[in-house]
Design an enzyme around this catalytic site. Structure first.
Site, PDB file in Angstrom:
ATOM      1  N   LYS A  44       0.827  -1.219   0.000  1.00 63.35           N
ATOM      2  CA  LYS A  44       0.000   0.000   0.000  1.00 63.35           C
ATOM      3  C   LYS A  44       0.859   1.266   0.000  1.00 63.35           C
ATOM      4  O   LYS A  44       0.339   2.386  -0.027  1.00 63.35           O
ATOM      5  CB  LYS A  44      -0.909   0.020   1.238  1.00 63.35           C
ATOM      6  CG  LYS A  44      -1.998  -1.021   1.238  1.00 63.35           C
ATOM      7  CD  LYS A  44      -3.109  -0.670   2.217  1.00 63.35           C
ATOM      8  CE  LYS A  44      -2.757  -0.905   3.637  1.00 63.35           C
ATOM      9  NZ  LYS A  44      -3.922  -0.753   4.560  1.00 63.35           N
ATOM     10  N   LYS A  46       2.627   2.207   2.576  1.00 59.49           N
ATOM     11  CA  LYS A  46       2.544   2.790   3.923  1.00 59.49           C
ATOM     12  C   LYS A  46       3.675   2.240   4.785  1.00 59.49           C
ATOM     13  O   LYS A  46       3.875   1.039   4.876  1.00 59.49           O
ATOM     14  CB  LYS A  46       1.207   2.433   4.579  1.00 59.49           C
ATOM     15  CG  LYS A  46       0.050   3.311   4.151  1.00 59.49           C
ATOM     16  CD  LYS A  46      -1.128   3.134   5.128  1.00 59.49           C
ATOM     17  CE  LYS A  46      -2.066   4.305   5.054  1.00 59.49           C
ATOM     18  NZ  LYS A  46      -3.152   4.231   6.036  1.00 59.49           N
TER      19      LYS A  46
END
Ligand code: C2G
Length: 130
Positions: A44, A46
């Site tokens: 993602k 992140k």
């Protein structure tokens, strides 16, 4: 028993996360939360402050949460809905429309995101000391 599921990273757990889980649970009787693994967060894009084990334990300790499972890949949602006999899929409305394909398997509800708080903002506040 009406079963709910939601997904997220839940890093640096904050009030916005809490309100999402509280409102998700209010839609039914049993809340499953799929917490993104560290490997999936890399997908993602992140970078988490807390490792998966810690994020999962913190979410598990929240009184609205009945079960925590790992979120490994984007594509696991249909299987999760079937395996856990889910009635309602819930996400914050920053994801509005992104998971409408699940409407073939369960109800899909997007809840209003809590304003003025995010994991990024928490980090910035700590770094800037204000
Ligand atoms: N959220 C919210 N209000 C905020 C911040 C987050 O309602 N101020 C909600 C998000 O909309 C999401 C949940 O809290 O429903 C978890 O947020 P994140 O940890 O940022 O999750 P995210 O990275 O969006 O991962 O497959 C779905 C993804 O795993 C979602």
């Amino acid at each position: 028993m009406k079963k709910i599921i939601t997904y997220g990273t839940f890093d640096l757990f904050h009030f916005g996360h809490l309100r999402l889980l509280q409102r998700a649970k209010a839609l039914g009787d049993y809340l499953v939360v799929a917490v993104s693994t560290d490997e999936f967060n890399a997908v993602k894009g992140k970078k988490c402050t807390y490792p998966y084990e810690h994020r999962a334990k913190i979410v598990e300790a929240i009184k609205y949460v009945d079960e925590v499972i790992p979120e490994h890949i984007w594509e696991q949602k249909i299987d999760d809905v079937k395996t856990h006999d889910i009635d309602i899929f819930v996400m914050g409305d920053d994801w509005k429309g992104k998971f409408d394909f699940l409407k073939d398997y369960c109800e899909v509800v997007y809840l209003e995101r809590t304003k003025d708080i995010s994991t990024t903002q928490v980090k910035t506040t700590i770094i800037n000391g204000k």
